[in-house]
Write an enzyme that holds these catalytic residues in place. Structure first.
Site, PDB file in Angstrom:
ATOM      1  N   HIS A  79       0.447 -11.901   1.049  1.00 38.68           N
ATOM      2  CA  HIS A  79      -0.641 -11.108   0.437  1.00 38.68           C
ATOM      3  C   HIS A  79      -1.475 -11.927  -0.561  1.00 38.68           C
ATOM      4  CE1 HIS A  79      -1.560  -6.572  -0.199  1.00 38.68           C
ATOM      5  NE2 HIS A  79      -2.650  -7.289  -0.349  1.00 38.68           N
TER       6      HIS A  79
ATOM      7  N   TYR B  77       0.834  -1.200   0.000  1.00 33.76           N
ATOM      8  CA  TYR B  77       0.000   0.000   0.000  1.00 33.76           C
ATOM      9  C   TYR B  77       0.877   1.262   0.000  1.00 33.76           C
ATOM     10  CZ  TYR B  77      -3.548  -3.431   1.442  1.00 33.76           C
ATOM     11  OH  TYR B  77      -4.372  -4.532   1.528  1.00 33.76           O
TER      12      TYR B  77
HETATM   13  P1  NAP Z   1     -13.865  -0.990   1.710  1.00 35.29           P
HETATM   14  O1  NAP Z   1     -13.398  -0.895   3.099  1.00 35.29           O
HETATM   15  O2  NAP Z   1     -14.923  -1.960   1.343  1.00 35.29           O
HETATM   16  O3  NAP Z   1     -14.348   0.439   1.200  1.00 35.29           O
HETATM   17  C1  NAP Z   1     -13.540   1.568   1.305  1.00 35.29           C
HETATM   18  C2  NAP Z   1     -14.266   2.715   0.629  1.00 35.29           C
HETATM   19  O4  NAP Z   1     -15.475   2.988   1.324  1.00 35.29           O
HETATM   20  C3  NAP Z   1     -13.451   3.987   0.643  1.00 35.29           C
HETATM   21  O5  NAP Z   1     -13.686   4.654  -0.567  1.00 35.29           O
HETATM   22  C4  NAP Z   1     -14.027   4.783   1.827  1.00 35.29           C
HETATM   23  O6  NAP Z   1     -13.918   6.148   1.543  1.00 35.29           O
HETATM   24  C5  NAP Z   1     -15.470   4.350   1.800  1.00 35.29           C
HETATM   25  N1  NAP Z   1     -16.100   4.332   3.138  1.00 35.29           N
HETATM   26  C6  NAP Z   1     -15.651   3.734   4.272  1.00 35.29           C
HETATM   27  N2  NAP Z   1     -16.541   3.897   5.272  1.00 35.29           N
HETATM   28  C7  NAP Z   1     -17.553   4.616   4.765  1.00 35.29           C
HETATM   29  C8  NAP Z   1     -18.778   5.114   5.282  1.00 35.29           C
HETATM   30  N3  NAP Z   1     -19.143   4.903   6.543  1.00 35.29           N
HETATM   31  N4  NAP Z   1     -19.589   5.832   4.457  1.00 35.29           N
HETATM   32  C9  NAP Z   1     -19.248   6.070   3.175  1.00 35.29           C
HETATM   33  N5  NAP Z   1     -18.115   5.613   2.609  1.00 35.29           N
HETATM   34  C10 NAP Z   1     -17.280   4.898   3.406  1.00 35.29           C
HETATM   35  O7  NAP Z   1     -12.654  -1.258   0.694  1.00 35.29           O
HETATM   36  P2  NAP Z   1     -11.115  -1.605   0.811  1.00 35.29           P
HETATM   37  O8  NAP Z   1     -10.338  -0.452   1.267  1.00 35.29           O
HETATM   38  O9  NAP Z   1     -10.761  -2.241  -0.493  1.00 35.29           O
HETATM   39  O10 NAP Z   1     -11.041  -2.797   1.891  1.00 35.29           O
HETATM   40  C11 NAP Z   1     -10.772  -2.588   3.252  1.00 35.29           C
HETATM   41  C12 NAP Z   1      -9.368  -2.989   3.623  1.00 35.29           C
HETATM   42  O11 NAP Z   1      -9.145  -4.367   3.339  1.00 35.29           O
HETATM   43  C13 NAP Z   1      -8.287  -2.289   2.794  1.00 35.29           C
HETATM   44  O12 NAP Z   1      -8.131  -0.933   3.160  1.00 35.29           O
HETATM   45  C14 NAP Z   1      -7.108  -3.180   3.062  1.00 35.29           C
HETATM   46  O13 NAP Z   1      -6.581  -2.918   4.339  1.00 35.29           O
HETATM   47  C15 NAP Z   1      -7.768  -4.559   2.991  1.00 35.29           C
HETATM   48  N6  NAP Z   1      -7.692  -5.180   1.638  1.00 35.29           N
HETATM   49  C16 NAP Z   1      -6.956  -6.325   1.509  1.00 35.29           C
HETATM   50  C17 NAP Z   1      -6.847  -6.943   0.271  1.00 35.29           C
HETATM   51  C18 NAP Z   1      -6.024  -8.196   0.152  1.00 35.29           C
HETATM   52  O14 NAP Z   1      -5.737  -8.626  -0.970  1.00 35.29           O
HETATM   53  N7  NAP Z   1      -5.644  -8.807   1.242  1.00 35.29           N
HETATM   54  C19 NAP Z   1      -7.510  -6.411  -0.864  1.00 35.29           C
HETATM   55  C20 NAP Z   1      -8.283  -5.259  -0.681  1.00 35.29           C
HETATM   56  C21 NAP Z   1      -8.379  -4.668   0.568  1.00 35.29           C
HETATM   57  P3  NAP Z   1     -13.265   7.192   2.588  1.00 35.29           P
HETATM   58  O15 NAP Z   1     -11.898   6.703   2.931  1.00 35.29           O
HETATM   59  O16 NAP Z   1     -13.281   8.463   1.834  1.00 35.29           O
HETATM   60  O17 NAP Z   1     -14.194   7.188   3.788  1.00 35.29           O
END
Ligand code: NAP
Length: 281
Positions: A115, A57
């Site tokens: 990962h 990241y």
């Molecule tokens: P997510 O958590 O499903 O969604 C994040 C998005 O939702 C961002 O655009 C955020 O915007 C928005 N958001 C969050 N809370 C909100 C709320 N209450 N109201 C409105 N919008 C909201 O997506 P993600 O970041 O892909 O997944 C979460 C975490 O999982 C990642 O950050 C990472 O740590 C991990 N991940 C791991 C892998 C892997 O391969 N292991 C892959 C993907 C993700 P704002 O920031 O502007 O609030």
């Protein structure tokens, strides 16, 4: 008055909250860094003490944001980071972990994940993880984006049974793992970390989800997270760079979905009826 945060217990007995925080895309835009740090700190204050990050990241920038957020309060946080498959050789894994520790400004990562699967033999990566554990640089290790067959293969590798967690894509719109991977992980005492629990924000615009949310005077994000809270053995890790939305996400814990709500969600987001290949982002 808030409901207590439900906890998940790892095989080694350590407990973590079932609702943590993600960090993908943090640290990529300087103008947002201060809010990102404050958002993680707000989450920590509210008990979302598991913080998920990765060397990938922002090429270490997200880890540095985490380091800033937990400075002076290391003991409150449960820090998860990940090694890139391209670094996951025996020596490469150790070197990657040491880089991550420097970025994070800590001596030991609580949970260190591969990962996704790459070219190096699993046995080699696991040997490096065990070496890091003995050296006190990680407390536990796990995997990410591993489907049932990958977990099967892992269990045949020396020390493969020490896997502490599997982090996979799981949310209302992506329920494939409920068919086989989730029950298997539960049987083996391996918690599942649900990444992209809001489907990267896409779920928040879903009319059916908005409908259930209105009935609870809640937001769609809260209902999406409340749904995951009903699944045993699952830790969800929503990412937000906003302290206000971190609070909103925490309040999802207080929502109790009724059987009728869950039936309605099942109608709109049907659970899987057959094996589907694990989806990845
Ligand atoms: P997510 O958590 O499903 O969604 C994040 C998005 O939702 C961002 O655009 C955020 O915007 C928005 N958001 C969050 N809370 C909100 C709320 N209450 N109201 C409105 N919008 C909201 O997506 P993600 O970041 O892909 O997944 C979460 C975490 O999982 C990642 O950050 C990472 O740590 C991990 N991940 C791991 C892998 C892997 O391969 N292991 C892959 C993907 C993700 P704002 O920031 O502007 O609030």
């Amino acid at each position: 008055m808030h409901e207590p945060t439900p906890t998940i217990v790892f095989k080694d007995g350590r407990k973590v909250p079932a609702l943590g925080q993600g960090t993908w895309r943090m640290g990529e835009n300087r103008a947002k860094s201060a809010d990102e740090v404050r958002s993680l700190q707000t989450g920590l204050d509210l008990g979302m003490t598991l913080i998920d990050t990765a060397e990938m990241y922002g090429d270490g920038a997200a880890e540095r944001i985490v380091g800033e957020a937990i400075r002076g309060r290391r003991d409150e946080a449960f820090v998860v980071s990940k090694v890139l498959p391209s670094n996951a050789s025996r020596a490469g894994t150790v070197a990657a972990c040491e880089r991550s520790l420097r970025n994070l400004g800590i001596d030991c990562v609580d949970l260190y994940l591969l990962h996704w699967r790459g070219g190096y033999p699993l046995a080699e990566t696991v040997a490096a993880f065990e070496e890091l554990k003995k050296a006190g640089k990680i407390r536990a290790w796990g995997v990410s984006n591993f489907d049932v067959d990958d977990m099967e293969e892992l269990s045949g590798v020396p020390d493969g049974g020490n896997v502490a967690a599997n982090q996979v894509l799981y949310n209302l719109a992506r329920r494939g793992i409920e068919f086989d991977l989730l029950p298997r992980c539960r049987d083996q005492g391996v918690p599942v970390m649900a990444y992209s629990p809001l489907d990267e924000g896409r779920l928040l615009h879903d009319a059916d989800l908005i409908h259930v949310a209105k009935a609870h005077q809640a937001t769609p994000a809260q209902v999406a997270l409340a749904f995951l809270k009903t699944r045993s053995g699952v830790i969800s890790i929503p990412k937000t760079g906003s302290p206000e939305r971190a609070r909103e996400n925490r309040d999802a814990i207080d929502i109790r979905l009724t059987t009728e709500n869950l039936d309605e969600l099942d109608r709109h987001f049907p659970p899987p009826r057959r094996k589907t290949r694990l989806e990845v982002i």
